[in-house]
Design an enzyme around this catalytic site. Sequence first.
Site, PDB file in Angstrom:
ATOM      1  N   ASP A  24       2.304  11.544  -2.632  1.00 14.65           N
ATOM      2  CA  ASP A  24       2.698  12.708  -1.849  1.00 14.65           C
ATOM      3  C   ASP A  24       3.786  12.359  -0.839  1.00 14.65           C
ATOM      4  O   ASP A  24       4.181  13.199  -0.032  1.00 14.65           O
ATOM      5  CB  ASP A  24       1.486  13.264  -1.104  1.00 14.65           C
ATOM      6  CG  ASP A  24       0.846  12.215  -0.191  1.00 14.65           C
ATOM      7  OD1 ASP A  24       0.531  11.117  -0.689  1.00 14.65           O
ATOM      8  OD2 ASP A  24       0.652  12.499   1.008  1.00 14.65           O
ATOM      9  N   TYR A 143      -8.068   8.137   9.286  1.00 17.63           N
ATOM     10  CA  TYR A 143      -7.546   6.941   9.936  1.00 17.63           C
ATOM     11  C   TYR A 143      -7.890   6.946  11.421  1.00 17.63           C
ATOM     12  O   TYR A 143      -7.935   8.007  12.052  1.00 17.63           O
ATOM     13  CB  TYR A 143      -6.033   6.882   9.794  1.00 17.63           C
ATOM     14  CG  TYR A 143      -5.557   6.722   8.376  1.00 17.63           C
ATOM     15  CD1 TYR A 143      -5.424   5.464   7.795  1.00 17.63           C
ATOM     16  CD2 TYR A 143      -5.224   7.836   7.608  1.00 17.63           C
ATOM     17  CE1 TYR A 143      -4.980   5.319   6.483  1.00 17.63           C
ATOM     18  CE2 TYR A 143      -4.785   7.711   6.305  1.00 17.63           C
ATOM     19  CZ  TYR A 143      -4.665   6.441   5.746  1.00 17.63           C
ATOM     20  OH  TYR A 143      -4.236   6.304   4.458  1.00 17.63           O
ATOM     21  N   ALA A 144      -8.120   5.757  11.970  1.00 19.99           N
ATOM     22  CA  ALA A 144      -8.276   5.604  13.415  1.00 19.99           C
ATOM     23  C   ALA A 144      -6.898   5.327  13.997  1.00 19.99           C
ATOM     24  O   ALA A 144      -6.397   4.202  13.912  1.00 19.99           O
ATOM     25  CB  ALA A 144      -9.243   4.475  13.725  1.00 19.99           C
ATOM     26  N   ARG A 145      -6.281   6.368  14.548  1.00 18.24           N
ATOM     27  CA  ARG A 145      -4.917   6.241  15.068  1.00 18.24           C
ATOM     28  C   ARG A 145      -4.781   7.080  16.329  1.00 18.24           C
ATOM     29  O   ARG A 145      -5.110   8.261  16.321  1.00 18.24           O
ATOM     30  CB  ARG A 145      -3.893   6.733  14.040  1.00 18.24           C
ATOM     31  CG  ARG A 145      -3.768   5.853  12.816  1.00 18.24           C
ATOM     32  CD  ARG A 145      -2.772   6.414  11.829  1.00 18.24           C
ATOM     33  NE  ARG A 145      -2.660   5.579  10.649  1.00 18.24           N
ATOM     34  CZ  ARG A 145      -2.019   5.931   9.538  1.00 18.24           C
ATOM     35  NH1 ARG A 145      -1.418   7.106   9.466  1.00 18.24           N
ATOM     36  NH2 ARG A 145      -1.975   5.116   8.498  1.00 18.24           N
ATOM     37  N   LYS A 176     -10.995   7.703   2.484  1.00 14.19           N
ATOM     38  CA  LYS A 176      -9.966   6.666   2.512  1.00 14.19           C
ATOM     39  C   LYS A 176      -9.680   6.292   3.959  1.00 14.19           C
ATOM     40  O   LYS A 176      -9.614   7.156   4.839  1.00 14.19           O
ATOM     41  CB  LYS A 176      -8.689   7.201   1.866  1.00 14.19           C
ATOM     42  CG  LYS A 176      -7.453   6.334   2.044  1.00 14.19           C
ATOM     43  CD  LYS A 176      -6.248   6.979   1.373  1.00 14.19           C
ATOM     44  CE  LYS A 176      -4.974   6.195   1.581  1.00 14.19           C
ATOM     45  NZ  LYS A 176      -3.822   6.782   0.855  1.00 14.19           N
ATOM     46  N   GLY A 228      -0.601   3.713  -2.321  1.00 12.68           N
ATOM     47  CA  GLY A 228       0.621   4.360  -2.744  1.00 12.68           C
ATOM     48  C   GLY A 228       1.809   3.439  -2.891  1.00 12.68           C
ATOM     49  O   GLY A 228       2.150   3.000  -3.980  1.00 12.68           O
TER      50      GLY A 228
END
Length: 267
Positions: A24, A143-145, A176, A228
Amino acid sequence: MNTATRARLDRIGTDDRYVVVPMDHGITIGATQGLKDIESTIDGITRGGADAVLTQRGIADRVHPHKNGAGYIVHLNGSTVIGPDENDKRMTGTVEDAIRAGADAVSMHLNVGSVHEREQIEDLAKLTSEAERYNIPVLAMAYARGPDIDPEADDYNQAVGHAVRLAEELGADVIKTGYTGDAASFQHVVESTSRPVVIAGGARGTDEETLDMVRGAMDGGAAGVSMGRSVFQHEDPEKIARAVASVVHDDASAEDALYEAGLAVEA
């Protein structure tokens, strides 16, 4: 989980393990290497053993004729690197849109800990509710962001574990997230949820680095990868997909996987 959702999950994995190749990135970074002729890339990676490919719905007609029977996931949010905030992912479609595009599952990205966390939590909750009505599995890219999250900190895996648990709490079927660097720390992430956890690939490294990361994640209890750029930007996407699939599905070592795929460097 009902029969229909289980059947669709089986289309994007093999025996509850997953090799997913997200592509993507055309929205995020443009038509980069591997995405201009996405048809050839999809053909190669699915011949190599990828269980499923993932794109935005607008290019579904470029996916289906070339995926060699692999599963198809439609991604439903996005942003660009040239916009004001890459972490501000906005919805790009609905579950109904994905079904019309021939999807076996849907996915979305959320950044837990970011300033956009609230909106993305709401988006994922709405998405899983809609997906449940149609018995469509949801892959949450959690995600940890954020400004208070340091990937180099000793307790980074606690934040990643929080992110995957949040995704399960909101109804995701597969989650994921980023790899925490070693099998021992990643085990906490896997144990934070009852759902299968797959790792992201991140920026492309060497073949050895990629396979070592996959091996470490599997040793930590991961259910596979959603990788990806490390795959579709490779000089030979089919070979690297085959190597990754060998680690995930055949429990191969990184060294053996590289050799069997024809990627090992001769001494």
